[in-house]
Design an enzyme around this catalytic site. Structure first.
Site, short mmCIF file in Angstrom:
data_model
loop_
_atom_site.label_atom_id
_atom_site.label_comp_id
_atom_site.label_asym_id
_atom_site.label_seq_id
_atom_site.Cartn_x
_atom_site.Cartn_y
_atom_site.Cartn_z
N ASN A 286 0.86 -1.18 0.00
CA ASN A 286 0.00 0.00 0.00
C ASN A 286 0.90 1.23 0.00
OD1 ASN A 286 -1.78 2.07 0.48
ND2 ASN A 286 -2.39 1.38 2.54
N LYS B 72 0.14 4.30 -0.28
CA LYS B 72 -0.47 5.50 0.31
C LYS B 72 -0.21 6.69 -0.63
CE LYS B 72 -0.15 3.28 4.77
NZ LYS B 72 0.03 3.37 6.23
N HIS C 157 -9.41 1.32 5.08
CA HIS C 157 -8.11 1.48 5.77
C HIS C 157 -8.31 2.44 6.95
CE1 HIS C 157 -4.00 2.61 6.58
NE2 HIS C 157 -3.63 1.52 5.94
N GLU D 127 -6.66 4.80 7.97
CA GLU D 127 -6.44 6.23 7.65
C GLU D 127 -7.68 6.84 7.01
OE1 GLU D 127 -2.76 5.60 5.57
OE2 GLU D 127 -1.83 5.02 7.48
N GLU E 45 -5.18 -4.82 10.54
CA GLU E 45 -4.14 -3.81 10.72
C GLU E 45 -4.38 -3.07 12.03
OE1 GLU E 45 -2.18 -2.60 6.79
OE2 GLU E 45 -3.88 -1.30 7.08
N GLY F 19 2.81 2.24 10.91
CA GLY F 19 3.79 3.32 10.84
C GLY F 19 4.52 3.60 12.14
N SER G 101 3.73 -2.18 10.34
CA SER G 101 5.18 -2.27 10.57
C SER G 101 5.77 -3.62 10.14
CB SER G 101 5.52 -1.93 12.02
OG SER G 101 5.15 -0.60 12.32
P1 13P Z 1 3.23 0.39 7.74
O1 13P Z 1 3.72 -0.89 7.08
O2 13P Z 1 3.97 1.61 7.27
O3 13P Z 1 3.14 0.25 9.23
O4 13P Z 1 1.73 0.61 7.21
C1 13P Z 1 0.82 -0.43 7.25
C2 13P Z 1 -0.36 -0.05 6.48
O5 13P Z 1 -1.09 0.87 6.84
C3 13P Z 1 -0.65 -0.79 5.24
O6 13P Z 1 -1.93 -0.54 4.77
#
Ligand code: 13P
Length: 262
Positions: free
Chosen positions: A12, A14, A104, A106, A174, A180, A220
């Site tokens: 992903n 982003k 997601h 976010e 997740e 992150g 992560s």
């Molecule tokens: P990270 O791998 O940067 O922690 O992000 C995970 C994520 O949100 C994947 O959709």
């Protein structure tokens, strides 16, 4: 990882990489995995670029016959009409997207996507034969208040409202606190929630769908920790954020079978 499910390693991106960077990245990723004799049929690799990259990625993948799947990071719940700024499932299907990420964390937190919106987007994806990657996960506060599985299980139940047992879906667990943060869940924690999510799939969609549905872990994930997750029986891949932007790191995650013990 169960033998009857093909693991999926999904990147992903982003809000990163423009369409020119996307072309270079996907080309190098395919070369790098090809050089390493990656078994693409054994471990599926997919990328999720921003909308504006998708046409370029589609053209590259089709012209060079690259064994990389791709999809979008979101879609509209609507198919067409007066919805400024939205992108429909029909458009994504025309671009030969296989997948679309839905719900997601976010989007849930920064764009106020409720469980109802997520469910409507899942329906929109299925209407256009896109495989939804339904994201669920708890915050650190949820974890403390409700324990590990309650919120992800409730989110999955809500997202599946109206989904029938013929549906082809992927679920991504997740934990918000792991995204992150550099602090991934432990493989045990991921397995516990993945098993609870699979029980929901059994209950709502039946044994066959539950047995073939892939449940990913995200938060992560790195080359150094992927093998631990993939040893768990209910974890069938990863949804990778930050590490999916580092070509060598992402290729190494996709090649997790080469890591010790798998
Ligand atoms: P990270 O791998 O940067 O922690 O992000 C995970 C994520 O949100 C994947 O959709």
């Amino acid at each position: 990882m169960a033998l009857n499910r093909t693991p999926l390693i999904a990147g992903n991106w982003k809000l990163n990489l423009d369409h020119l960077q996307a072309i270079a990245f996907v080309q190098k990723l395919a070369w790098s995995l090809g050089d390493a004799k990656h078994d693409f049929a054994g471990v599926e690799v997919a990328v999720f670029p921003p909308f504006t990259d998708l046409r370029s990625v589609q053209t590259l993948v089709a012209s060079d016959k690259l064994p990389i799947a791709f999809g979008a990071q979101d879609l509209s719940a609507h198919d067409s009409g007066a919805y400024t700024g939205e992108i429909s499932g029909a458009f994504l299907a025309k671009l030969e997207c296989s997948y679309v990420i839905i719900g997601h964390s976010e989007r849930r937190t920064l764009h106020n996507e409720t469980d109802e919106v997520v469910a409507a987007k899942v329906q929109a994806a299925l209407r256009h034969s896109l495989v939804p990657i339904i994201c669920v996960g708890e915050t650190a506060e949820d974890l403390e208040t409700h324990g590990p599985s309650a919120v992800p299980v409730a989110q999955l139940r809500a997202a599946l409202a109206g989904v029938n047992s013929a549906a082809d879906i992927v679920v991504a667990y997740e934990p918000v606190w792991a995204i992150g943060s550099g602090q991934a869940a432990t493989p045990d924690q991921a397995e516990q929630v993945a098993a609870a999510l699979r029980a929901v799939l059994v209950e709502l969609l039946g044994d066959d769908v539950a047995a073939k549905t892939r449940i990913l872990y995200g938060g992560s994930v790195k080359a150094a920790n992927i093998a631990g997750f993939m040893r768990e029986p209910n974890v069938d891949g990863a949804l990778v954020g930050g590490a999916s932007l580092d070509l060598d790191e992402f290729a190494s995650i996709a090649r997790f079978k080469q890591h010790v013990g798998l």
